[in-house]
Design an enzyme around this catalytic site. Sequence first.
Site, mmCIF file in Angstrom:
data_model
loop_
_atom_site.group_PDB
_atom_site.id
_atom_site.type_symbol
_atom_site.label_atom_id
_atom_site.label_comp_id
_atom_site.label_asym_id
_atom_site.label_seq_id
_atom_site.Cartn_x
_atom_site.Cartn_y
_atom_site.Cartn_z
ATOM 1 N N THR A 275 0.838 -1.192 0.000
ATOM 2 C CA THR A 275 0.000 0.000 0.000
ATOM 3 C C THR A 275 0.878 1.249 0.000
ATOM 4 O O THR A 275 2.098 1.160 -0.145
ATOM 5 C CB THR A 275 -1.020 -0.060 1.167
ATOM 6 N N LYS A 279 3.644 1.382 -3.586
ATOM 7 C CA LYS A 279 3.072 0.663 -4.731
ATOM 8 C C LYS A 279 3.911 0.839 -5.995
ATOM 9 O O LYS A 279 4.009 -0.083 -6.800
ATOM 10 C CB LYS A 279 1.644 1.145 -4.992
ATOM 11 N N ASN A 300 -0.067 -3.880 -6.085
ATOM 12 C CA ASN A 300 -0.562 -3.896 -4.704
ATOM 13 C C ASN A 300 -0.362 -5.264 -4.066
ATOM 14 O O ASN A 300 -0.762 -5.482 -2.935
ATOM 15 C CB ASN A 300 -2.043 -3.497 -4.641
ATOM 16 N N GLY A 341 -2.841 7.465 -6.818
ATOM 17 C CA GLY A 341 -2.583 6.060 -7.114
ATOM 18 C C GLY A 341 -3.838 5.271 -7.407
ATOM 19 O O GLY A 341 -3.896 4.492 -8.378
ATOM 20 N N ARG A 362 -7.083 18.528 -8.924
ATOM 21 C CA ARG A 362 -6.688 19.903 -8.578
ATOM 22 C C ARG A 362 -5.563 20.342 -9.492
ATOM 23 O O ARG A 362 -5.409 21.521 -9.779
ATOM 24 C CB ARG A 362 -6.227 19.946 -7.107
HETATM 25 P P1 NAP Z 1 -3.257 9.354 -3.222
HETATM 26 O O1 NAP Z 1 -2.343 8.672 -4.159
HETATM 27 O O2 NAP Z 1 -2.701 10.140 -2.093
HETATM 28 O O3 NAP Z 1 -4.185 10.318 -4.096
HETATM 29 C C1 NAP Z 1 -5.179 11.122 -3.537
HETATM 30 C C2 NAP Z 1 -5.794 12.001 -4.594
HETATM 31 O O4 NAP Z 1 -6.810 12.763 -3.968
HETATM 32 C C3 NAP Z 1 -4.802 12.995 -5.215
HETATM 33 O O5 NAP Z 1 -5.087 13.133 -6.579
HETATM 34 C C4 NAP Z 1 -5.105 14.281 -4.487
HETATM 35 O O6 NAP Z 1 -4.929 15.423 -5.254
HETATM 36 C C5 NAP Z 1 -6.592 14.142 -4.233
HETATM 37 N N1 NAP Z 1 -7.003 14.949 -3.093
HETATM 38 C C6 NAP Z 1 -6.528 14.883 -1.835
HETATM 39 N N2 NAP Z 1 -7.155 15.793 -1.073
HETATM 40 C C7 NAP Z 1 -8.023 16.448 -1.875
HETATM 41 C C8 NAP Z 1 -8.936 17.503 -1.658
HETATM 42 N N3 NAP Z 1 -9.098 18.072 -0.457
HETATM 43 N N4 NAP Z 1 -9.678 17.920 -2.705
HETATM 44 C C9 NAP Z 1 -9.529 17.366 -3.927
HETATM 45 N N5 NAP Z 1 -8.668 16.371 -4.192
HETATM 46 C C10 NAP Z 1 -7.936 15.908 -3.159
HETATM 47 O O7 NAP Z 1 -4.250 8.317 -2.547
HETATM 48 P P2 NAP Z 1 -4.882 7.023 -3.243
HETATM 49 O O8 NAP Z 1 -4.055 5.850 -2.962
HETATM 50 O O9 NAP Z 1 -5.205 7.350 -4.628
HETATM 51 O O10 NAP Z 1 -6.215 6.839 -2.369
HETATM 52 C C11 NAP Z 1 -7.316 7.700 -2.553
HETATM 53 C C12 NAP Z 1 -8.493 7.183 -1.726
HETATM 54 O O11 NAP Z 1 -8.889 5.895 -2.196
HETATM 55 C C13 NAP Z 1 -8.160 7.011 -0.250
HETATM 56 O O12 NAP Z 1 -9.263 7.416 0.499
HETATM 57 C C14 NAP Z 1 -7.958 5.523 -0.104
HETATM 58 O O13 NAP Z 1 -8.282 5.062 1.196
HETATM 59 C C15 NAP Z 1 -8.949 4.992 -1.117
HETATM 60 N N6 NAP Z 1 -8.578 3.655 -1.583
HETATM 61 C C16 NAP Z 1 -9.438 2.647 -1.351
HETATM 62 C C17 NAP Z 1 -9.165 1.376 -1.785
HETATM 63 C C18 NAP Z 1 -10.136 0.283 -1.542
HETATM 64 O O14 NAP Z 1 -9.769 -0.907 -1.683
HETATM 65 N N7 NAP Z 1 -11.356 0.601 -1.197
HETATM 66 C C19 NAP Z 1 -7.975 1.125 -2.492
HETATM 67 C C20 NAP Z 1 -7.104 2.187 -2.735
HETATM 68 C C21 NAP Z 1 -7.435 3.457 -2.270
HETATM 69 P P3 NAP Z 1 -3.506 16.049 -5.560
HETATM 70 O O15 NAP Z 1 -2.908 15.124 -6.596
HETATM 71 O O16 NAP Z 1 -3.828 17.393 -6.073
HETATM 72 O O17 NAP Z 1 -2.762 16.050 -4.265
#
Ligand code: NAP
Length: 476
Positions: A275, A279, A300, A341, A362
């Site tokens: 995670t 990744k 993953n 991601g 954003r």
């Molecule tokens: P990540 O790589 O940190 O990416 C987060 C994304 O959200 C980035 O594009 C970021 O924008 C954007 N973001 C963060 N804060 C924001 C805000 N206030 N307003 C608008 N955009 C915002 O995280 P990730 O791994 O992609 O995970 C994202 C979500 O998916 C998390 O909640 C995670 O728990 C969930 N998830 C769930 C599973 C599942 O199996 N259910 C699997 C993977 C992930 P910037 O690029 O501009 O910073």
Amino acid sequence: MSAPLLVVTVAAPTMAELRLRRDAVVGADLIELRIDQAADPDVSAALSGRRTPVVVTCRAAFEGGGFRGSESERLKILQAAVAQGADYVDVEFSADFALDLIRSTGGKGIVVSSHHFDDVPSDLSERVRAMRATGAEIVKVAVYPRALSDNLRLLSLGDPSRKTVLIGMGPAGLATRVLAAHFGSCWSYAGDGHAPGQIGASRMLGEFRFREVTSRTGIYGITGAPLAHSVSPAMHNAAFRAAGVDAVYMPMPAASAEDFITFANALGVKGASVTIPYKVDLFGKADTTDDLSRAVGAINTLRHDGGQWHGRNTDVAGFLAPIAGRLPLQGARVAILGSGGAARGVAVALGSHGSVVTVYGRDRSKAEEVARLGHGRGASYPVPPKSWDLLVNATPVGMVPHVDETPFDGEFDGRVVYDLIYNPQRTRLLVEAEAAGCDTIGGLDMLVAQAVEQSDWWIGRRPPVDLMRQAAQASL
Ligand code: NAP
């Protein structure tokens, strides 16, 4: 070597309370009585009426304990514990009287201990050798690994002919507690956080099945940072148990991708969930990868066999599984919120099924880059009205503790809203979408589905989805 024992530590502000807690312990082979934490330390009170063998510990302040009296008072307490037949008495190697106490007993029943709350000292092997030379029956060292691979310094210290306890404190040391048999420890400690990283007896025995873990037990885990709230151990251990597989799965918080690989190779780890933030880095370190992980640029899941690390991405299949039958993906207009991601996997999943993908971010250029993975386009917020059939939240907005937040302030004029967040299970986004008449999917469905794929790949059996879901829900 016989199976490692489980020592459950209890401490209390008074001896009366300590005895109550002692007698409430379930599942211990030995109970460590931390009488240094009591304002009225009293050996007779600690020992009388005990139903389980005990280790009496009156830890000095100079080694992280609570005893505030003089060293001569402390020695009297430990001597009384020996005289009154305590099963074991713990004395610090650094105590001036340690050797005298050990000699007075011939070493029998004495645990000579050494605690290091900041690091793994560079002279650890020499220290253990000197501690063994004292003649104490048991040598215990507790150190603080900052990285997973720091634990490997303990791995070389086990000696089947000598009783040794090797503990890594803090989050990175959990493996030493659960895998006592692999590390050559004669016992492991559990309790309510009486030392950094210590976990409760019910979790050791229930989730990690400590009694069944031998030096042959297969090791799996989740690597990333931070991992404190991961529900994956609960899910995967439940699946291993149901399948009758001799394997254990635990959090492996690594300092880097390299740190994980070093640790995993040395311990013979068979597989891992990967995670944030590794990744991409571990994708780069895998010896082989599948088409999906190459399309996403991240893995993953890792599996070790044939002397190689094989990487996969089960997030894509995990994301798609809950949508099946709810919306035809071919031609569906999809709005993906976020360009991190998770959004990458979602874009690949939907693009490969013929959906028309728009990624909102954003940072417009980042959104465009992710959109290309799904043959779509990147855009800036806001999401225009009547522009989507499926809306996917791939941002952390609305996750605990910020449950009042939502990533979307437009009209719910599409069909399905899918939030990848699984804590809380019903986010504000999903509640509002449902109220507006949309079909909704929560992140737990994806989490469970990707875990089912992982377990299947590792052990060749598909665990029941409901079992995994219940384990995840209970853990949440
Ligand atoms: P990540 O790589 O940190 O990416 C987060 C994304 O959200 C980035 O594009 C970021 O924008 C954007 N973001 C963060 N804060 C924001 C805000 N206030 N307003 C608008 N955009 C915002 O995280 P990730 O791994 O992609 O995970 C994202 C979500 O998916 C998390 O909640 C995670 O728990 C969930 N998830 C769930 C599973 C599942 O199996 N259910 C699997 C993977 C992930 P910037 O690029 O501009 O910073």
